[in-house]
Scaffold this motif. Structure first.
Motif, PDB file in Angstrom:
ATOM      1  N   MET A   1       0.835  -1.186   0.000  1.00  0.00           N
ATOM      2  CA  MET A   1       0.000   0.000   0.000  1.00  0.00           C
ATOM      3  C   MET A   1       0.878   1.246   0.000  1.00  0.00           C
ATOM      4  SD  MET A   1      -2.826   1.138   2.789  1.00  0.00           S
ATOM      5  CE  MET A   1      -2.017   2.373   3.771  1.00  0.00           C
ATOM      6  N   THR A   2       0.526   2.191  -0.846  1.00  0.00           N
ATOM      7  CA  THR A   2       1.258   3.446  -0.939  1.00  0.00           C
ATOM      8  C   THR A   2       0.720   4.427   0.091  1.00  0.00           C
ATOM      9  OG1 THR A   2       1.592   3.127  -3.296  1.00  0.00           O
ATOM     10  CG2 THR A   2       1.836   5.350  -2.477  1.00  0.00           C
ATOM     11  N   ALA A   3       1.601   4.995   0.879  1.00  0.00           N
ATOM     12  CA  ALA A   3       1.194   5.983   1.872  1.00  0.00           C
ATOM     13  C   ALA A   3       0.938   7.314   1.183  1.00  0.00           C
ATOM     14  CB  ALA A   3       2.286   6.145   2.927  1.00  0.00           C
ATOM     15  N   THR A   4      -0.075   8.039   1.653  1.00  0.00           N
ATOM     16  CA  THR A   4      -0.381   9.377   1.157  1.00  0.00           C
ATOM     17  C   THR A   4      -0.031  10.363   2.254  1.00  0.00           C
ATOM     18  OG1 THR A   4      -2.169   8.530  -0.229  1.00  0.00           O
ATOM     19  CG2 THR A   4      -2.192  10.885   0.266  1.00  0.00           C
ATOM     20  N   LEU A   5       0.879  11.287   1.940  1.00  0.00           N
ATOM     21  CA  LEU A   5       1.375  12.255   2.913  1.00  0.00           C
ATOM     22  C   LEU A   5       1.030  13.660   2.439  1.00  0.00           C
ATOM     23  CD1 LEU A   5       4.916  10.664   3.372  1.00  0.00           C
ATOM     24  CD2 LEU A   5       2.793  10.064   4.537  1.00  0.00           C
ATOM     25  N   LEU A   6       0.396  14.448   3.312  1.00  0.00           N
ATOM     26  CA  LEU A   6      -0.038  15.800   2.976  1.00  0.00           C
ATOM     27  C   LEU A   6       0.756  16.817   3.776  1.00  0.00           C
ATOM     28  CD1 LEU A   6      -1.983  17.929   1.742  1.00  0.00           C
ATOM     29  CD2 LEU A   6      -3.575  17.369   3.615  1.00  0.00           C
ATOM     30  N   VAL A   7       1.326  17.790   3.083  1.00  0.00           N
ATOM     31  CA  VAL A   7       2.047  18.896   3.719  1.00  0.00           C
ATOM     32  C   VAL A   7       1.212  20.157   3.544  1.00  0.00           C
ATOM     33  CG1 VAL A   7       4.126  20.332   3.654  1.00  0.00           C
ATOM     34  CG2 VAL A   7       4.307  17.858   3.353  1.00  0.00           C
ATOM     35  N   VAL A   8       0.874  20.798   4.672  1.00  0.00           N
ATOM     36  CA  VAL A   8       0.055  22.001   4.647  1.00  0.00           C
ATOM     37  C   VAL A   8       0.862  23.161   5.216  1.00  0.00           C
ATOM     38  CG1 VAL A   8      -2.133  23.042   5.362  1.00  0.00           C
ATOM     39  CG2 VAL A   8      -1.962  20.542   5.110  1.00  0.00           C
ATOM     40  N   ASP A   9       1.093  24.170   4.395  1.00  0.00           N
ATOM     41  CA  ASP A   9       1.833  25.359   4.836  1.00  0.00           C
ATOM     42  C   ASP A   9       1.551  26.473   3.844  1.00  0.00           C
ATOM     43  OD1 ASP A   9       3.963  27.275   5.547  1.00  0.00           O
ATOM     44  OD2 ASP A   9       4.794  25.605   6.697  1.00  0.00           O
ATOM     45  N   ASP A  10       1.337  27.692   4.335  1.00  0.00           N
ATOM     46  CA  ASP A  10       1.078  28.805   3.428  1.00  0.00           C
ATOM     47  C   ASP A  10       2.350  29.291   2.734  1.00  0.00           C
ATOM     48  OD1 ASP A  10       1.702  29.731   6.112  1.00  0.00           O
ATOM     49  OD2 ASP A  10       1.328  31.757   5.400  1.00  0.00           O
ATOM     50  N   SER A  11       3.507  28.892   3.234  1.00  0.00           N
ATOM     51  CA  SER A  11       4.778  29.265   2.620  1.00  0.00           C
ATOM     52  C   SER A  11       5.206  28.197   1.610  1.00  0.00           C
ATOM     53  CB  SER A  11       5.860  29.411   3.696  1.00  0.00           C
ATOM     54  OG  SER A  11       7.140  29.393   3.116  1.00  0.00           O
ATOM     55  N   LYS A  12       5.312  28.603   0.349  1.00  0.00           N
ATOM     56  CA  LYS A  12       5.721  27.665  -0.691  1.00  0.00           C
ATOM     57  C   LYS A  12       7.103  27.086  -0.402  1.00  0.00           C
ATOM     58  CE  LYS A  12       6.000  27.072  -5.654  1.00  0.00           C
ATOM     59  NZ  LYS A  12       5.677  27.631  -6.967  1.00  0.00           N
ATOM     60  N   SER A  13       8.023  27.926   0.092  1.00  0.00           N
ATOM     61  CA  SER A  13       9.372  27.428   0.381  1.00  0.00           C
ATOM     62  C   SER A  13       9.359  26.415   1.522  1.00  0.00           C
ATOM     63  CB  SER A  13      10.339  28.580   0.666  1.00  0.00           C
ATOM     64  OG  SER A  13       9.923  29.306   1.799  1.00  0.00           O
ATOM     65  N   SER A  14       8.537  26.641   2.536  1.00  0.00           N
ATOM     66  CA  SER A  14       8.425  25.667   3.634  1.00  0.00           C
ATOM     67  C   SER A  14       7.843  24.351   3.136  1.00  0.00           C
ATOM     68  CB  SER A  14       7.553  26.217   4.767  1.00  0.00           C
ATOM     69  OG  SER A  14       8.217  27.222   5.464  1.00  0.00           O
TER      70      SER A  14
ATOM     71  N   TYR B   1       2.796  12.181  -2.450  1.00  0.00           N
ATOM     72  CA  TYR B   1       2.990  13.433  -1.721  1.00  0.00           C
ATOM     73  C   TYR B   1       2.018  14.476  -2.236  1.00  0.00           C
ATOM     74  CZ  TYR B   1       7.250  11.161  -0.220  1.00  0.00           C
ATOM     75  OH  TYR B   1       8.138  10.270   0.318  1.00  0.00           O
ATOM     76  N   LEU B   2       1.245  15.045  -1.307  1.00  0.00           N
ATOM     77  CA  LEU B   2       0.284  16.089  -1.638  1.00  0.00           C
ATOM     78  C   LEU B   2       0.645  17.341  -0.853  1.00  0.00           C
ATOM     79  CD1 LEU B   2      -2.986  13.984  -1.241  1.00  0.00           C
ATOM     80  CD2 LEU B   2      -1.721  14.435  -3.357  1.00  0.00           C
ATOM     81  N   GLU B   3       0.212  18.487  -1.368  1.00  0.00           N
ATOM     82  CA  GLU B   3       0.446  19.716  -0.636  1.00  0.00           C
ATOM     83  C   GLU B   3      -0.765  20.615  -0.716  1.00  0.00           C
ATOM     84  OE1 GLU B   3       3.378  22.494  -2.570  1.00  0.00           O
ATOM     85  OE2 GLU B   3       3.805  20.705  -3.755  1.00  0.00           O
ATOM     86  N   ALA B   4      -0.927  21.423   0.321  1.00  0.00           N
ATOM     87  CA  ALA B   4      -1.991  22.415   0.381  1.00  0.00           C
ATOM     88  C   ALA B   4      -1.379  23.715   0.884  1.00  0.00           C
ATOM     89  CB  ALA B   4      -3.105  21.957   1.318  1.00  0.00           C
ATOM     90  N   SER B   5      -1.810  24.831   0.284  1.00  0.00           N
ATOM     91  CA  SER B   5      -1.232  26.132   0.619  1.00  0.00           C
ATOM     92  C   SER B   5      -1.990  26.849   1.729  1.00  0.00           C
ATOM     93  CB  SER B   5      -1.175  27.017  -0.627  1.00  0.00           C
ATOM     94  OG  SER B   5      -2.483  27.221  -1.129  1.00  0.00           O
TER      95      SER B   5
END
Length: 125
Positions: A1-14, A32-36
């Motif tokens: 199973m592939t893990a889904t990891l979400l990174v949430v930060d308003d800073s694009k560089s972070s 890998y997912l991201e939210a701003s």
């Protein structure tokens, strides 16, 4: 199973740094997912599940505290690890009360991230 990891930060560089650190530890097998921001994260998590959320606290609009409260209301099961420069004891206690599985000070140190991922079972050492 592939893990889904979400990174949430308003800073694009972070987000970029946090994603790079995650990739270094977890590898290419994860999605890998991201939210701003907080609202984007909540919308994304309403559509799909995640196995881990790395969540910034201080964001405009919907803050990390707001996201944690909403995820708690939704009975969200995956671990949320807060990543914040606000390292005050009160902030750490508040996120723990809202169900956060861990707290990492910004900027993230690899050892701290490794320990948090191991604690929540995303990384097996």
């Amino acid at each position: 199973m592939t893990a889904t990891l979400l990174v949430v930060d308003d800073s694009k560089s972070s987000r970029k740094v946090n994603l790079a650190l995650l990739r270094e530890l977890v590898g290419d097998s994860a999605l890998y997912l991201e939210a701003s921001g907080g609202q984007e994260a909540l919308d994304l998590l309403a559509e799909r599940s995640a196995d881990l959320v790395l969540l910034d606290l201080t964001m405009p609009g919907v803050s990390g505290f707001d996201v944690l409260a909403e995820l708690q209301r939704r009975a969200f099961k995956a671990p949320v690890v807060v990543v914040s420069a606000d390292i005050q004891k009160l902030a750490q206690e508040r996120v723990a009360a809202l169900g956060a599985a861990g707290f990492i000070a910004k900027p993230i140190q690899m050892d701290a991230l490794r320990a948090a991922l191991t604690k929540v079972g995303v990384l097996h050492v």
